[in-house]
Scaffold this motif. Structure first.
Motif, mmCIF file in Angstrom:
data_model
loop_
_atom_site.group_PDB
_atom_site.id
_atom_site.type_symbol
_atom_site.label_atom_id
_atom_site.label_comp_id
_atom_site.label_asym_id
_atom_site.label_seq_id
_atom_site.Cartn_x
_atom_site.Cartn_y
_atom_site.Cartn_z
ATOM 1 N N THR A 39 7.169 10.671 13.914
ATOM 2 C CA THR A 39 7.350 9.397 14.196
ATOM 3 C C THR A 39 6.201 9.708 15.909
ATOM 4 O O THR A 39 6.109 10.529 16.664
ATOM 5 C CB THR A 39 8.762 8.863 15.048
ATOM 6 O OG1 THR A 39 9.306 9.979 15.430
ATOM 7 C CG2 THR A 39 9.885 9.216 13.075
ATOM 8 N N LYS A 48 1.331 2.872 21.001
ATOM 9 C CA LYS A 48 2.221 2.985 19.650
ATOM 10 C C LYS A 48 0.961 2.479 17.982
ATOM 11 O O LYS A 48 0.957 3.238 17.528
ATOM 12 C CB LYS A 48 3.702 3.492 19.441
ATOM 13 C CG LYS A 48 4.358 3.794 20.567
ATOM 14 C CD LYS A 48 6.038 3.670 20.398
ATOM 15 C CE LYS A 48 6.535 2.268 20.008
ATOM 16 N NZ LYS A 48 6.207 1.426 21.534
ATOM 17 N N THR A 49 1.719 1.220 18.245
ATOM 18 C CA THR A 49 0.300 0.627 17.761
ATOM 19 C C THR A 49 -0.252 0.239 17.565
ATOM 20 O O THR A 49 -1.600 0.387 16.500
ATOM 21 C CB THR A 49 1.154 -1.272 17.936
ATOM 22 O OG1 THR A 49 2.704 -1.143 17.560
ATOM 23 C CG2 THR A 49 0.600 -1.631 16.399
ATOM 24 N N ASP A 163 4.780 0.496 10.358
ATOM 25 C CA ASP A 163 4.631 0.106 12.091
ATOM 26 C C ASP A 163 5.793 -0.854 12.001
ATOM 27 O O ASP A 163 5.935 -1.671 11.405
ATOM 28 C CB ASP A 163 4.100 -0.291 12.430
ATOM 29 C CG ASP A 163 3.434 -1.181 14.101
ATOM 30 O OD1 ASP A 163 4.671 -0.545 15.020
ATOM 31 O OD2 ASP A 163 3.385 -1.834 14.192
ATOM 32 N N VAL A 194 6.169 4.378 13.275
ATOM 33 C CA VAL A 194 6.214 4.413 14.860
ATOM 34 C C VAL A 194 7.319 3.449 14.766
ATOM 35 O O VAL A 194 7.791 2.216 14.087
ATOM 36 C CB VAL A 194 4.971 3.218 15.144
ATOM 37 C CG1 VAL A 194 5.915 2.184 16.147
ATOM 38 C CG2 VAL A 194 3.713 2.948 16.035
#
Length: 238
Positions: A39, A48-49, A163, A194
């Motif tokens: 993660t 993150k994305t 995501d 994510v």
């Protein structure tokens, strides 16, 4: 699936990314092995994305190395990366509104001999069999999430980029999504996830990378992650 679960399926090494002149990722390195769930945890805006989009080739202002099964992806297109085994499940799920559930499942090309058959999909996702003639966007949020995951498994993806799969879903559906991720993992599929839901992440993942201001500031195995859940929740403002 390959039986070698020691060599990384995905290697991200020294990746930086920009939007215009604004740097959003700085020298990020992560790896994911076959049958492993990893993660990316961090506040909104941590990058993150953008990292997932960079891996998938959807974000192009990127420097650094991204390798799938040891092969440098370079400037290859998102389509080429999907055919190579990357499965993209965006936060909006990407369901085709004009197609039925079954058409959503069968339209994308099969890219691997390890692809799930339609029968396997319906066995693991019985609700999709029940709704197979429904328009994809007439499904509930949880059902759409299952459809988005099932679609990339139907293609034969070896690494899933998920995501925020638990976002906005009822706890019972989040639990089911967790079960599905663990089933996928048991079959040797790798997952890079994510996730803002720290409690959920701790039930499915083997390792966690904490991102802050576009950098990896910590890497934790799941035991260490669970021991620091309260601290991480405070850090994330949750």
């Amino acid at each position: 699936m390959s039986d070698d679960r020691t060599a990384p399926v995905l290697e991200v090494e020294g990746v930086s990314a920009w939007y215009g002149e604004a740097r959003v990722l700085t020298d990020v390195s992560v790896s994911v092995r076959a049958g492993e769930v990893v993660t990316l945890v961090g506040r909104n805006g941590a990058g993150k994305t953008t990292l997932l989009r960079s891996i998938m080739g959807l974000h192009r202002q990127v420097e650094g190395a991204i390798r799938l099964d040891g092969r440098e992806l370079g400037r290859s297109s998102p389509d080429s990366r999907a055919k190579a085994g990357l499965g993209w499940v965006p936060d909006d799920r990407g369901i085709y509104a004009s197609l039925t559930v079954e058409e959503n499942l069968t339209l994308p090309p099969v890219t691997s001999k390890d692809a799930w058959s339609l029968e396997q999909v319906y066995e693991q996702f019985p609700v999709l069999h029940e709704r197979r003639d429904f328009p994809g966007t007439k499904l509930s949020g949880g059902e759409q999430q299952m459809l988005a995951i099932a679609r990339v498994l139907r293609m034969g993806s070896r690494l899933l980029l998920l995501d925020e799969p638990s976002e906005g879903l009822a706890p019972v559906i989040v639990q089911r999504i967790g079960e599905i991720i663990r089933q996928i993992k048991a079959q040797g599929v790798a997952v890079l996830l994510v996730e803002q839901n720290v409690a959920f992440a701790s039930t499915v993942a083997d390792r966690h990378f904490l991102l802050a201001q576009g950098k990896v500031v910590e890497s934790l195995d799941n035991d260490a992650f669970q021991a620091r859940t309260t601290e991480l929740l405070e850090y994330l403002g949750m």
